[in-house]
Design a protein around this motif. Structure first.
Motif, PDB file in Angstrom:
ATOM      1  N   LEU A 174      42.766  39.845  44.576  1.00 40.62           N
ATOM      2  CA  LEU A 174      43.010  40.819  45.622  1.00 40.62           C
ATOM      3  C   LEU A 174      43.087  42.178  44.942  1.00 40.62           C
ATOM      4  N   LEU A 175      42.147  43.057  45.275  1.00 34.03           N
ATOM      5  CA  LEU A 175      42.074  44.380  44.676  1.00 34.03           C
ATOM      6  C   LEU A 175      42.636  45.408  45.644  1.00 34.03           C
ATOM      7  N   SER A 176      43.625  46.152  45.211  1.00 33.67           N
ATOM      8  CA  SER A 176      44.168  47.259  46.002  1.00 33.67           C
ATOM      9  C   SER A 176      43.644  48.546  45.393  1.00 33.67           C
ATOM     10  N   CYS A 177      42.932  49.309  46.208  1.00 31.54           N
ATOM     11  CA  CYS A 177      42.258  50.510  45.721  1.00 31.54           C
ATOM     12  C   CYS A 177      42.793  51.737  46.457  1.00 31.54           C
ATOM     13  N   VAL A 178      42.696  52.870  45.788  1.00 33.27           N
ATOM     14  CA  VAL A 178      43.130  54.135  46.381  1.00 33.27           C
ATOM     15  C   VAL A 178      42.089  55.187  46.033  1.00 33.27           C
ATOM     16  N   SER A 179      41.943  56.168  46.917  1.00 34.25           N
ATOM     17  CA  SER A 179      40.942  57.213  46.683  1.00 34.25           C
ATOM     18  C   SER A 179      41.346  58.073  45.486  1.00 34.25           C
TER      19      SER A 179
ATOM     20  N   LEU B 159      46.081  59.442  58.341  1.00 33.47           N
ATOM     21  CA  LEU B 159      46.204  60.885  58.411  1.00 33.47           C
ATOM     22  C   LEU B 159      47.290  61.329  57.435  1.00 33.47           C
ATOM     23  N   TYR B 160      47.048  62.378  56.689  1.00 26.91           N
ATOM     24  CA  TYR B 160      47.984  62.954  55.727  1.00 26.91           C
ATOM     25  C   TYR B 160      48.335  62.002  54.591  1.00 26.91           C
ATOM     26  N   ASP B 161      47.432  61.133  54.218  1.00 26.95           N
ATOM     27  CA  ASP B 161      47.658  60.250  53.082  1.00 26.95           C
ATOM     28  C   ASP B 161      46.312  59.910  52.458  1.00 26.95           C
ATOM     29  N   HIS B 162      46.337  59.232  51.348  1.00 21.38           N
ATOM     30  CA  HIS B 162      45.119  58.879  50.637  1.00 21.38           C
ATOM     31  C   HIS B 162      44.454  57.666  51.275  1.00 21.38           C
ATOM     32  N   SER B 163      43.125  57.633  51.231  1.00 18.05           N
ATOM     33  CA  SER B 163      42.395  56.466  51.733  1.00 18.05           C
ATOM     34  C   SER B 163      42.681  55.280  50.819  1.00 18.05           C
ATOM     35  N   ARG B 164      42.725  54.112  51.419  1.00 15.60           N
ATOM     36  CA  ARG B 164      42.993  52.885  50.662  1.00 15.60           C
ATOM     37  C   ARG B 164      42.008  51.810  51.074  1.00 15.60           C
ATOM     38  N   ALA B 165      41.777  50.892  50.150  1.00 13.46           N
ATOM     39  CA  ALA B 165      40.911  49.740  50.442  1.00 13.46           C
ATOM     40  C   ALA B 165      41.525  48.497  49.815  1.00 13.46           C
TER      41      ALA B 165
ATOM     42  N   TYR C  10      39.542  54.241  42.930  1.00 12.78           N
ATOM     43  CA  TYR C  10      39.771  53.404  41.753  1.00 12.78           C
ATOM     44  C   TYR C  10      40.721  52.266  42.108  1.00 12.78           C
ATOM     45  N   ILE C  11      40.706  51.228  41.277  1.00 10.67           N
ATOM     46  CA  ILE C  11      41.517  50.037  41.514  1.00 10.67           C
ATOM     47  C   ILE C  11      42.911  50.288  40.950  1.00 10.67           C
ATOM     48  N   GLU C  12      43.883  50.268  41.842  1.00 11.14           N
ATOM     49  CA  GLU C  12      45.257  50.603  41.488  1.00 11.14           C
ATOM     50  C   GLU C  12      46.083  49.357  41.164  1.00 11.14           C
ATOM     51  N   ASP C  13      45.749  48.232  41.771  1.00  8.65           N
ATOM     52  CA  ASP C  13      46.538  47.017  41.604  1.00  8.65           C
ATOM     53  C   ASP C  13      45.621  45.805  41.754  1.00  8.65           C
ATOM     54  N   VAL C  14      45.851  44.785  40.954  1.00 10.07           N
ATOM     55  CA  VAL C  14      45.067  43.551  41.036  1.00 10.07           C
ATOM     56  C   VAL C  14      46.044  42.382  41.078  1.00 10.07           C
ATOM     57  N   ARG C  15      45.841  41.502  42.051  1.00 12.80           N
ATOM     58  CA  ARG C  15      46.639  40.275  42.135  1.00 12.80           C
ATOM     59  C   ARG C  15      45.698  39.084  42.133  1.00 12.80           C
ATOM     60  N   GLY C  16      46.028  38.110  41.359  1.00  6.89           N
ATOM     61  CA  GLY C  16      45.191  36.913  41.281  1.00  6.89           C
ATOM     62  C   GLY C  16      45.850  35.726  41.956  1.00  6.89           C
ATOM     63  N   ARG C  17      45.023  34.852  42.520  1.00  5.77           N
ATOM     64  CA  ARG C  17      45.484  33.588  43.105  1.00  5.77           C
ATOM     65  C   ARG C  17      44.587  32.489  42.582  1.00  5.77           C
ATOM     66  N   ARG C  18      45.202  31.389  42.239  1.00  3.39           N
ATOM     67  CA  ARG C  18      44.422  30.260  41.727  1.00  3.39           C
ATOM     68  C   ARG C  18      44.958  28.978  42.332  1.00  3.39           C
ATOM     69  N   ASN C  19      44.044  28.153  42.829  1.00  4.93           N
ATOM     70  CA  ASN C  19      44.439  26.808  43.247  1.00  4.93           C
ATOM     71  C   ASN C  19      43.611  25.815  42.437  1.00  4.93           C
ATOM     72  N   VAL C  20      43.522  24.584  42.874  1.00  7.36           N
ATOM     73  CA  VAL C  20      42.899  23.534  42.069  1.00  7.36           C
ATOM     74  C   VAL C  20      41.437  23.830  41.744  1.00  7.36           C
ATOM     75  N   SER C  21      40.675  24.285  42.700  1.00  9.77           N
ATOM     76  CA  SER C  21      39.239  24.414  42.454  1.00  9.77           C
ATOM     77  C   SER C  21      38.682  25.833  42.593  1.00  9.77           C
ATOM     78  N   SER C  22      39.521  26.789  42.962  1.00  7.61           N
ATOM     79  CA  SER C  22      38.983  28.132  43.174  1.00  7.61           C
ATOM     80  C   SER C  22      39.992  29.194  42.766  1.00  7.61           C
ATOM     81  N   SER C  23      39.483  30.398  42.614  1.00  6.87           N
ATOM     82  CA  SER C  23      40.319  31.553  42.293  1.00  6.87           C
ATOM     83  C   SER C  23      39.935  32.708  43.200  1.00  6.87           C
ATOM     84  N   SER C  24      40.859  33.630  43.346  1.00  2.00           N
ATOM     85  CA  SER C  24      40.546  34.850  44.071  1.00  2.00           C
ATOM     86  C   SER C  24      41.330  36.004  43.461  1.00  2.00           C
TER      87      SER C  24
END
Length: 160
Positions: free
Chosen positions: A98-103, A28-34, A82-96
């Motif tokens: 994390l997308l922080s989005c705001v309306s 309430l009283y702020d922007h939607s985030r995902a 829109y995507i406001e921030d992106v963080r990456g994680r990488r280990n031996v065999s996989s990557s991910s």
């Protein structure tokens, strides 16, 4: 329940098999985030240099998130922004990623808004605002004939 994302400028990430987590907040009283997590195994998708390239490419990209029914036929538009921030994680065999989005409403807060009135009356200020806002009605104009030396509005959400 399934989710489908559409990222303008990075359509290759819009497939459901990369999406592992979705959190949508509408305070309430702020922007939607995902917050979204995209995860993949390096051998079958991208190499590590590609992961860094994707992270940079995603910043400020428009994104739509749809909640899909179990049979994927019906959907509800759950988030648009829109995507406001992106963080990456990488280990031996996989990557991910994390997308922080705001309306998109967040962009309206980035524009400085102010207006000043000097050497006027409260009635003239009310009439000025009423010209652009049909919800403002002036009933008793005589009550507003008060001199104003200086009035500053700053950070208002709507100037009409």
């Amino acid at each position: 329940m399934a989710f489908q994302i559409q990222i303008a400028g990075a359509e290759e990430l819009s497939s459901r098999h990369l999406l592992t987590q979705v959190v949508i907040a509408r305070p309430l009283y702020d922007h939607s985030r995902a917050e979204l997590v995209l995860h993949w195994h390096e051998g079958s998708r991208y190499e590590d240099r590609q992961t860094a390239f994707l992270a940079g490419k995603l910043l400020d990209c428009p994104i739509d998130i749809q909640w899909k029914d179990n049979d994927l036929t019906e959907h509800f538009n759950g988030f648009r922004g829109y995507i406001e921030d992106v963080r990456g994680r990488r280990n031996v065999s996989s990557s991910s990623l994390l997308l922080s989005c705001v309306s998109f409403t967040k962009r309206t807060d980035l524009i400085p808004r102010y207006r000043t009135f000097q050497a006027t009356t409260l009635l003239e200020i009310a009439q000025h605002i009423a010209k652009s806002d049909p919800l403002i009605k002036i009933d008793q104009a005589a009550d507003l004939d008060i001199p104003i030396t200086l009035s500053v509005q700053h950070g208002e959400t709507n100037f009409g």
